[in-house]
Design an enzyme around this catalytic site. Structure first.
Site, short mmCIF file in Angstrom:
data_model
loop_
_atom_site.label_atom_id
_atom_site.label_comp_id
_atom_site.label_asym_id
_atom_site.label_seq_id
_atom_site.Cartn_x
_atom_site.Cartn_y
_atom_site.Cartn_z
N ASP A 1 33.17 40.88 28.12
CA ASP A 1 33.76 39.64 27.63
C ASP A 1 32.70 38.58 27.38
OD1 ASP A 1 36.26 37.92 27.23
OD2 ASP A 1 35.13 36.76 28.72
N GLU B 1 32.92 42.46 23.26
CA GLU B 1 33.87 41.44 22.82
C GLU B 1 33.04 40.35 22.15
OE1 GLU B 1 36.20 37.82 22.75
OE2 GLU B 1 34.62 38.09 24.25
#
Length: 642
Positions: free
Chosen positions: A278, A320
């Site tokens: 992330d 991501e």
């Protein structure tokens, strides 16, 4: 490149109690991946010889502790390294509490997922976050614990085992850029630990932060403006890209790398098969830049991936990185890092252009932009999706727009107007998220059904409009399933759930309308979906059919690069996939009118005699040398058997 003696010795000390064959296997992996590991570390931490010894020691310890079933998985994946590129892959993303209530409830839903064809389950953040507002779980307070309301780490390990035995890979988020203010590292820093203070970027006054701010974009301008927050305990300004209680980590500190490397190994040993990295684009800070996509990010990821390959090669990394195409390719590996960074990356551009085509009923911008994407390593795969848990930001490049006679700014404004329902004739019911008056940026929240006009059509009781909206929902999914890679369904979209009308009832969500498109999976809708004549049943049946069809098409292996053609007609997107067994030509009519595919296009691709894999029908041009597509129709054309 030879593995140094001190590194090899550290590994052998850890491996002293394992059998000779297992020790040999680890050393073979170490030799295979040593260059990638040492190069990545050396790029970022040039004087970190001791770090390499510590990392290999940690990898050896994780290897020794790894469950026998996971060791077998590693061997299977090593022998079939393209396992995740195969067309039988289908993803599903959800929040554990909104799918099954808790981890045990998710396990009870495995049969449903298998029936849908799912092989890859992404459970949104479930590691223990801070109390209260936590950015949907992305403010992690403990990487080694599960949210108490969902279960325990033992429950997670049990779920991973049950999923694996059902042929489903568990995907979890690993937040690399920041931790919660309540994380033990941050607590220690606030209590005066100089070592832990150096885990973060802290400044005594605004001099340096103000210099950085000149070139830093704001991620959440509405509720978290700026990128630095004063903290009384630290007596300083701490870097907080996302929210005041999410403290950015200082990846220039090798201790931070070592800490997160151990987290990677820990989660892998719980049975996690894919780690979604992330906010990876934000890891490295450099004055005078946006502090995104810096080259050190790719070196860091390469080193983490190499370490995982040594200890647990069954684990994949997914980047991501919601960035421009020229930057995105580097997250899968470009140049000297070709194929050495992440295994998977989100195809944000495809998602944006699917919605752009449906609103504009024109494929010219999408065709140009998607054709211009740089090639990615053949050993990697895109993650494709119609939407995800996040808002939709209109990442339309100004140069791409200008190339087809559009204004990028005006087109982005049109898309925001269309999907918020403000544009005349729009039947979309999206919500504006994070309006930035300075730039005009307006992102959009909403479920697929609500954005595609299905919610409005059902409310109006307009059967024709319902039919058209269902066709648009299935067309959008046909595009992403026909692209290759791993297509991912967002929970609820498979049964056409609309925006959650109660999204703001939870005080923790009241300021974040993205929760409108994160509704709990509706059991009543699932029950209605068992009737194929209902809207829910039509959408669910259509998606199952797409998944089954793509699983039998070798052309959709992720190593086969899509080639965007034309367009010959502004309403039809054409994508060719040239596999050694023949070409597949996908054609998508994004309009409400009949549109043609010319006969010469079929002949050009060697499809004089073609069959549509989706309908099973033979397809031949008519007297006008055209194949006519019904409104909102998709066809996947392959060579007919002689």
């Amino acid at each position: 490149m030879t593995v140094p003696a001190d590194v090899r010795a550290a590994a052998r000390r850890r491996l002293a109690e394992v059998t000779p064959d297992r020790r040999d296997l680890f050393e073979l992996r170490l030799e295979r991946w040593w260059e990638d590991l040492s190069d990545g570390i050396g790029t970022v931490y040039p004087d970190a010889g001791g770090l390499l010894v510590d990392l290999v020691d940690a990898a050896a310890q994780a290897y020794v502790e790894r469950d026998p079933e996971l060791h077998r998985l590693d061997q299977e994946r090593t022998l079939a390294p393209d396992w995740f590129q195969r067309p039988g892959m289908l993803g599903y993303a959800t929040y554990a509490d909104r799918f099954g209530g808790d981890l045990a409830g998710v396990a009870e839903g495995i049969g449903y997922l298998r029936e849908l064809g799912v092989t890859y389950l992404h459970l949104m953040p479930l590691l223990r976050p801070r109390e209260g507002d936590n950015d949907g779980g992305y403010a992690v307070a403990d990487y080694r614990a599960v949210r108490a309301d969902l279960g325990t780490m033992d429950d997670l390990r049990d779920l991973a085992t049950r999923l694996r035995r059902a042929g489903i890979s568990l995907v979890l988020d690993l937040v690399l850029n920041h931790v919660a203010r309540e994380h033990p590292w941050a607590q220690a820093a606030r209590e005066g630990s100089a070592q832990h203070r150096d885990y973060f970027l802290v400044f005594p006054d605004r001099t340096v932060p103000d210099q950085y701010e000149r070139t830093l974009p704001e991620v959440f301008p509405d509720f978290a403006p700026g990128s630095f927050t004063w903290d009384d305990d630290l007596h300083g300004w701490v870097w907080t890209t996302f929210n005041s209680w999410q403290w950015d980590l200082s990846w220039a500190n090798p201790r931070v790398f070592a800490e997160l490397a151990r987290v990677v190994l820990f989660l892998a040993n719980q049975g996690v098969e894919v780690l979604r990295l992330d906010a990876i684009a934000f890891l490295w800070k450099r004055m005078g830049t946006s502090c995104q996509n810096e080259p050190e990010v790719h070196a860091i990821t390469q080193a983490l991936r190499a370490l995982a390959r040594i200890a647990c090669p069954g684990v994949l990394f997914k980047a991501e990185a919601i960035v421009g195409p020229a930057d995105l390719v580097h997250y899968l590996g470009a140049g000297a890092r070709h194929g050495k960074v992440s295994d998977l990356a989100y195809h944000n551009a495809l998602m944006v252009h699917v919605w752009s085509m449906l609103a504009a009923k024109d494929v010219r911008l999408a065709s140009h932009a998607l054709r211009a994407l740089p090639p990615v390593p053949s050993t990697t795969a895109w993650v494709t999706y119609v939407r995800c848990h996040d808002d939709i930001g209109w990442a339309v490049d100004d140069g791409d727009a200008a190339a087809v006679g559009l204004s990028g700014h005006a087109h982005r404004a049109f898309l925001s107007d269309w999907y918020s329902g403000a544009f005349p004739g729009s039947d979309a019911r999206g919500l504006v998220f994070q309006h930035n008056p300075a730039t005009g940026d307006r992102r959009i929240s909403g479920t697929t059904a609500s954005l595609a006009g299905l919610e409005a059509a059902r409310d109006a009781g307009d059967a024709d409009a319902v039919d058209a909206a269902v066709a648009r929902v299935l067309l959008a999914h046909a595009v992403v399933m026909g692209w290759g890679g791993i297509p991912v369904l967002w929970s609820g979209d498979e049964v056409a759930l609309p925006n959650d009308p109660d999204w703001a009832d939870d005080p923790a969500h009241a300021d974040d309308n993205r929760w409108a498109h994160r509704p709990p999976l509706d059991l009543a809708a699932l029950a209605r979906a068992q009737d194929p004549s209902t809207v829910e049943g039509r959408v669910l049946g259509g998606l199952r059919h797409l998944a089954r069809t793509r699983a039998d098409l070798p052309h959709l292996h992720a190593s086969v690069r899509p080639d965007v053609l034309g367009p010959d007609d502004p309403g039809v997107l054409l994508v060719a996939r040239r596999h050694p067994r023949g070409t597949m030509l996908a054609a998508y009519n994004v309009t409400g009118q009949w549109r043609p595919v010319t006969g010469w296009r079929l002949r050009e691709q060697g499809l004089e005699a073609a069959v549509d894999a989706l309908s099973g029908e033979r397809v031949t041009p008519g007297d006008d040398d055209q194949v006519w597509l019904a409104p909102w129709r998709a066809v996947w054309l392959t060579a007919a058997e002689p």
